[in-house]
Design an enzyme around this catalytic site. Structure first.
Site, PDB file in Angstrom:
ATOM      1  N   LYS A  25       0.837  -1.201   0.000  1.00 33.32           N
ATOM      2  CA  LYS A  25       0.000   0.000   0.000  1.00 33.32           C
ATOM      3  C   LYS A  25       0.867   1.245   0.000  1.00 33.32           C
ATOM      4  O   LYS A  25       0.628   2.202  -0.749  1.00 33.32           O
ATOM      5  CB  LYS A  25      -0.908   0.024   1.233  1.00 33.32           C
ATOM      6  CG  LYS A  25      -1.734   1.317   1.354  1.00 33.32           C
ATOM      7  CD  LYS A  25      -2.268   1.545   2.743  1.00 33.32           C
ATOM      8  CE  LYS A  25      -1.175   2.044   3.686  1.00 33.32           C
ATOM      9  NZ  LYS A  25      -1.704   2.458   4.999  1.00 33.32           N
ATOM     10  N   ARG A  30       2.484   5.989  -3.163  1.00 32.62           N
ATOM     11  CA  ARG A  30       3.570   6.885  -3.575  1.00 32.62           C
ATOM     12  C   ARG A  30       3.706   6.884  -5.095  1.00 32.62           C
ATOM     13  O   ARG A  30       3.807   7.937  -5.726  1.00 32.62           O
ATOM     14  CB  ARG A  30       4.886   6.447  -2.916  1.00 32.62           C
ATOM     15  CG  ARG A  30       4.999   6.820  -1.438  1.00 32.62           C
ATOM     16  CD  ARG A  30       6.082   6.017  -0.732  1.00 32.62           C
ATOM     17  NE  ARG A  30       6.346   6.522   0.617  1.00 32.62           N
ATOM     18  CZ  ARG A  30       5.598   6.252   1.680  1.00 32.62           C
ATOM     19  NH1 ARG A  30       4.521   5.488   1.539  1.00 32.62           N
ATOM     20  NH2 ARG A  30       5.930   6.728   2.871  1.00 32.62           N
ATOM     21  N   ASP A  52      -7.673   2.067   0.079  1.00 35.08           N
ATOM     22  CA  ASP A  52      -6.751   3.196   0.166  1.00 35.08           C
ATOM     23  C   ASP A  52      -6.217   3.607  -1.194  1.00 35.08           C
ATOM     24  O   ASP A  52      -6.112   4.800  -1.505  1.00 35.08           O
ATOM     25  CB  ASP A  52      -5.581   2.848   1.099  1.00 35.08           C
ATOM     26  CG  ASP A  52      -5.928   3.097   2.557  1.00 35.08           C
ATOM     27  OD1 ASP A  52      -7.118   3.156   2.887  1.00 35.08           O
ATOM     28  OD2 ASP A  52      -4.982   3.224   3.369  1.00 35.08           O
ATOM     29  N   ASN A  94     -10.332   6.828   4.901  1.00 30.69           N
ATOM     30  CA  ASN A  94      -9.418   6.897   6.045  1.00 30.69           C
ATOM     31  C   ASN A  94      -7.997   6.591   5.582  1.00 30.69           C
ATOM     32  O   ASN A  94      -7.219   5.972   6.298  1.00 30.69           O
ATOM     33  CB  ASN A  94      -9.851   5.898   7.127  1.00 30.69           C
ATOM     34  CG  ASN A  94      -9.172   6.166   8.470  1.00 30.69           C
ATOM     35  OD1 ASN A  94      -8.597   7.231   8.684  1.00 30.69           O
ATOM     36  ND2 ASN A  94      -9.223   5.196   9.363  1.00 30.69           N
ATOM     37  N   GLY A  96      -4.569   7.585   5.178  1.00 29.39           N
ATOM     38  CA  GLY A  96      -3.626   8.590   5.666  1.00 29.39           C
ATOM     39  C   GLY A  96      -2.598   8.980   4.620  1.00 29.39           C
ATOM     40  O   GLY A  96      -2.264  10.165   4.471  1.00 29.39           O
ATOM     41  N   ARG A 124      -7.719  12.373  12.545  1.00 27.59           N
ATOM     42  CA  ARG A 124      -6.281  12.119  12.429  1.00 27.59           C
ATOM     43  C   ARG A 124      -5.537  13.424  12.150  1.00 27.59           C
ATOM     44  O   ARG A 124      -5.873  14.164  11.240  1.00 27.59           O
ATOM     45  CB  ARG A 124      -6.022  11.075  11.326  1.00 27.59           C
ATOM     46  CG  ARG A 124      -6.694   9.747  11.639  1.00 27.59           C
ATOM     47  CD  ARG A 124      -6.458   8.726  10.552  1.00 27.59           C
ATOM     48  NE  ARG A 124      -5.055   8.324  10.460  1.00 27.59           N
ATOM     49  CZ  ARG A 124      -4.589   7.446   9.578  1.00 27.59           C
ATOM     50  NH1 ARG A 124      -5.419   6.898   8.696  1.00 27.59           N
ATOM     51  NH2 ARG A 124      -3.319   7.124   9.564  1.00 27.59           N
ATOM     52  N   SER A 170       5.881  10.265   9.846  1.00 30.91           N
ATOM     53  CA  SER A 170       6.868  10.471   8.782  1.00 30.91           C
ATOM     54  C   SER A 170       6.181  10.866   7.482  1.00 30.91           C
ATOM     55  O   SER A 170       6.838  11.369   6.561  1.00 30.91           O
ATOM     56  CB  SER A 170       7.682   9.194   8.574  1.00 30.91           C
ATOM     57  OG  SER A 170       6.855   8.138   8.094  1.00 30.91           O
ATOM     58  N   ASP A 296       3.362  -0.601  11.810  1.00 28.40           N
ATOM     59  CA  ASP A 296       2.182  -1.335  11.347  1.00 28.40           C
ATOM     60  C   ASP A 296       2.258  -2.826  11.670  1.00 28.40           C
ATOM     61  O   ASP A 296       1.255  -3.540  11.548  1.00 28.40           O
ATOM     62  CB  ASP A 296       1.987  -1.142   9.843  1.00 28.40           C
ATOM     63  CG  ASP A 296       1.432   0.237   9.505  1.00 28.40           C
ATOM     64  OD1 ASP A 296       0.969   0.922  10.435  1.00 28.40           O
ATOM     65  OD2 ASP A 296       1.463   0.622   8.328  1.00 28.40           O
ATOM     66  N   LYS A 323      -3.244   6.405  14.434  1.00 28.84           N
ATOM     67  CA  LYS A 323      -3.413   5.662  13.188  1.00 28.84           C
ATOM     68  C   LYS A 323      -4.908   5.602  12.857  1.00 28.84           C
ATOM     69  O   LYS A 323      -5.674   6.460  13.279  1.00 28.84           O
ATOM     70  CB  LYS A 323      -2.809   4.258  13.327  1.00 28.84           C
ATOM     71  CG  LYS A 323      -1.304   4.267  13.526  1.00 28.84           C
ATOM     72  CD  LYS A 323      -0.573   4.667  12.255  1.00 28.84           C
ATOM     73  CE  LYS A 323       0.922   4.486  12.385  1.00 28.84           C
ATOM     74  NZ  LYS A 323       1.629   4.802  11.122  1.00 28.84           N
ATOM     75  N   GLU A 324      -5.336   4.576  12.113  1.00 33.50           N
ATOM     76  CA  GLU A 324      -6.747   4.482  11.747  1.00 33.50           C
ATOM     77  C   GLU A 324      -7.656   4.502  12.967  1.00 33.50           C
ATOM     78  O   GLU A 324      -8.815   4.917  12.900  1.00 33.50           O
ATOM     79  CB  GLU A 324      -6.986   3.214  10.923  1.00 33.50           C
ATOM     80  CG  GLU A 324      -6.564   3.329   9.478  1.00 33.50           C
ATOM     81  CD  GLU A 324      -5.085   3.122   9.247  1.00 33.50           C
ATOM     82  OE1 GLU A 324      -4.697   2.849   8.105  1.00 33.50           O
ATOM     83  OE2 GLU A 324      -4.284   3.245  10.191  1.00 33.50           O
ATOM     84  N   ARG A 327      -4.544   2.474  18.180  1.00 30.30           N
ATOM     85  CA  ARG A 327      -4.234   1.049  18.143  1.00 30.30           C
ATOM     86  C   ARG A 327      -3.731   0.508  19.473  1.00 30.30           C
ATOM     87  O   ARG A 327      -3.896  -0.686  19.761  1.00 30.30           O
ATOM     88  CB  ARG A 327      -3.222   0.766  17.021  1.00 30.30           C
ATOM     89  CG  ARG A 327      -3.857   0.846  15.650  1.00 30.30           C
ATOM     90  CD  ARG A 327      -2.898   0.509  14.538  1.00 30.30           C
ATOM     91  NE  ARG A 327      -3.593   0.535  13.243  1.00 30.30           N
ATOM     92  CZ  ARG A 327      -3.003   0.689  12.086  1.00 30.30           C
ATOM     93  NH1 ARG A 327      -1.689   0.827  12.014  1.00 30.30           N
ATOM     94  NH2 ARG A 327      -3.712   0.703  10.963  1.00 30.30           N
ATOM     95  N   HIS A 373      -8.359  -2.137   9.810  1.00 29.51           N
ATOM     96  CA  HIS A 373      -7.960  -3.365   9.122  1.00 29.51           C
ATOM     97  C   HIS A 373      -6.895  -4.144   9.874  1.00 29.51           C
ATOM     98  O   HIS A 373      -6.929  -5.375   9.942  1.00 29.51           O
ATOM     99  CB  HIS A 373      -7.465  -3.015   7.709  1.00 29.51           C
ATOM    100  CG  HIS A 373      -6.357  -2.008   7.663  1.00 29.51           C
ATOM    101  ND1 HIS A 373      -5.219  -2.185   6.918  1.00 29.51           N
ATOM    102  CD2 HIS A 373      -6.212  -0.808   8.280  1.00 29.51           C
ATOM    103  CE1 HIS A 373      -4.424  -1.136   7.072  1.00 29.51           C
ATOM    104  NE2 HIS A 373      -5.007  -0.294   7.892  1.00 29.51           N
ATOM    105  N   ARG A 374      -5.918  -3.437  10.462  1.00 34.44           N
ATOM    106  CA  ARG A 374      -4.822  -4.140  11.130  1.00 34.44           C
ATOM    107  C   ARG A 374      -5.275  -4.796  12.444  1.00 34.44           C
ATOM    108  O   ARG A 374      -4.762  -5.852  12.826  1.00 34.44           O
ATOM    109  CB  ARG A 374      -3.644  -3.206  11.359  1.00 34.44           C
ATOM    110  CG  ARG A 374      -3.144  -2.590  10.063  1.00 34.44           C
ATOM    111  CD  ARG A 374      -1.664  -2.418   9.982  1.00 34.44           C
ATOM    112  NE  ARG A 374      -1.294  -1.810   8.709  1.00 34.44           N
ATOM    113  CZ  ARG A 374      -1.175  -2.462   7.562  1.00 34.44           C
ATOM    114  NH1 ARG A 374      -1.385  -3.765   7.523  1.00 34.44           N
ATOM    115  NH2 ARG A 374      -0.852  -1.825   6.455  1.00 34.44           N
ATOM    116  N   LYS A 399      -9.406  -2.263   3.289  1.00 31.70           N
ATOM    117  CA  LYS A 399      -8.561  -1.064   3.239  1.00 31.70           C
ATOM    118  C   LYS A 399      -7.210  -1.359   2.617  1.00 31.70           C
ATOM    119  O   LYS A 399      -6.661  -0.545   1.864  1.00 31.70           O
ATOM    120  CB  LYS A 399      -8.391  -0.497   4.648  1.00 31.70           C
ATOM    121  CG  LYS A 399      -7.724   0.864   4.686  1.00 31.70           C
ATOM    122  CD  LYS A 399      -7.728   1.410   6.101  1.00 31.70           C
ATOM    123  CE  LYS A 399      -7.394   2.894   6.126  1.00 31.70           C
ATOM    124  NZ  LYS A 399      -6.043   3.197   5.684  1.00 31.70           N
TER     125      LYS A 399
END
Length: 418
Positions: A25, A30, A52, A94, A96, A124, A170, A296, A323-324, A327, A373-374, A399
């Site tokens: 992703k 990018r 995403d 969502n 990011g 966020r 970052s 992640d 994060k989403e 977490r 999702h994570r 996602k």
């Protein structure tokens, strides 16, 4: 699979087979943006098609970029090199990466752009990026410090140097780096302080930028100098997603199986691949795990830690709160839903008590995924060893890994839809 809940039944046998994780992703989004900023046609292969990346692709289309999808893992992007003002606000769910990257990229456009997202994205933070753009003379408003962000772009930055606070993410640095190559003169980015989110993601950004013709130097650990080269359309291959691979690595060690993901851990360039060494140490993972450079992957490792031989403290994970979802809170909540006292928060650290005896027990637990999702994918691992684990809102895996549940079923995992 868009059901409201999904129960995972423990597997009596080691999980064995071959599963190919989707494309990264992080790299896909990018590459999509850089292709949209490049004049000509770029072909992106091995790409991830998920919520995403579709949000990013749709946003580019709304700004006049042609994005074709000839097969399930390819984007063909044709652009004039300019992102035109869209007729409506850019809705990015969502995502990011898409939200932060586009906020900086459209600042060099001409006209009015509104970058927005869903109810989760609107919580966020994006204020550090907003402040950095303002310091460059960009007219930008984000009243809540989160999306929606409104940018009135004039096609240029007023200065050629910016200082950015990247302590929260970052992605702020990556966003400015990618935009800077389209500036009118050489540009310099400097970090405010030493803190930064996972630095490895900036390395991903630089590698993608260079593949599209950018010239970036880094005279020190906190300074980047970018030449005003713009971008050149190119063919670009995207490696599999290391974050997605962590679930398969986790399933393998948890069940004593052998899962071939088609890519050696050493071949990944993404920072989350660092998790492989930690996961491979299971059930003797270290007492303290620093998650700062593999953020992640922490949900995966935290769920594995519940079955580790000894307790585990996770440090360097404060960024997981933005994060989403939060977490850290979601992990402690889920683990304590399985058994009270299994986890606790100490400041921004997460402590997992660990008990190998959990395996084989029946502990009915409805795990709130918080639409993350994570969280959904990592807690599915607990269901491989504990009977009664039910994931709420399992469809949120779309996602980043739409085929996750199918992949688990292909390995022999029994899933009961609710």
């Amino acid at each position: 699979m868009s059901t409201d809940q999904l129960t995972i039944h423990p597997t009596a046998q080691p999980l064995k087979g071959k599963v190919s994780p989707p494309g990264s992703k992080s790299i896909t989004n990018r590459a999509l943006l850089l292709a949209g900023l490049a004049k000509g046609t770029s072909r992106l292969t091995g790409a991830l098609k998920s919520d995403d990346t579709r949000y990013m692709a749709e946003a580019l289309r709304a700004m006049g970029v042609t994005v074709n999808e000839p097969d399930p893992t390819t984007f063909v992007v044709t652009s004039s090199g300019q992102l035109k003002p869209p007729a409506h606000p850019l809705f990015l769910g969502n995502a990011g990466t898409a939200t932060r990257f586009l906020t900086a990229a459209v600042a060099l456009g001409h006209g009015r752009y509104v970058v927005d997202g869903d109810q989760h994205m609107r919580k966020r933070p994006i204020q550090p990026l907003v402040e950095a753009l303002r310091s460059l003379g960009v007219s930008v408003e984000a009243p809540s410090g989160c999306p929606p962000v409104t940018i009135e772009a004039t096609g240029r930055f007023e200065t050629n140097r910016v200082v950015i606070d990247a302590g929260l993410s970052s992605q702020y640095v990556s966003a400015l780096l990618m935009a800077a190559a389209c500036a009118a003169e050489p540009f310099e980015i400097e970090l405010a302080g030493a803190d930064i989110g996972a630095r490895g993601y900036i390395d991903l950004t630089l590698a993608a930028m260079r593949a599209f013709g950018a010239n970036v130097e880094q005279p020190s650990a906190s300074v980047w100098r970018i030449q005003p080269t713009g971008y050149t359309a190119t063919d670009f291959h995207i490696e599999p997603d290391a974050s997605a691979a962590t679930y398969l690595w986790g399933a393998e060690v948890l069940t004593g199986g052998a899962i071939d993901i088609g890519t050696p851990a050493t071949a990944f360039t993404q920072p989350d691949a660092k998790a492989y060494d930690v996961i491979s140490a299971f059930p003797h993972m270290p007492a303290v795990i620093d998650g700062s450079q593999m953020q992640d992957a922490i949900p995966t490792i935290a769920v594995l830690a519940a079955f580790n031989e000894t307790p585990v403290r996770f440090v360097g994970i404060a960024n997981l709160r933005v994060k989403e979802c939060d977490r850290i809170r979601a992990l402690s909540t889920g683990l304590n839903t399985i058994r009270d006292g299994l986890a606790r928060e100490e400041g921004d650290d997460l402590l997992v008590a660990s008990d190998p005896g959990l395996a084989g027990q029946t502990l009915p637990a409805r795990i709130d995924s918080f639409a993350d999702h994570r969280i959904a994918m990592s807690f599915a691992l607990a269901g491989l060893k504990i009977d009664g684990i039910t994931i709420l809102d399992p469809g949120c895996v779309a996602k980043t890994y739409p085929d996750y549940w199918d992949a688990m079923a292909s390995l022999g995992v029994t899933l009961e839809r609710g």
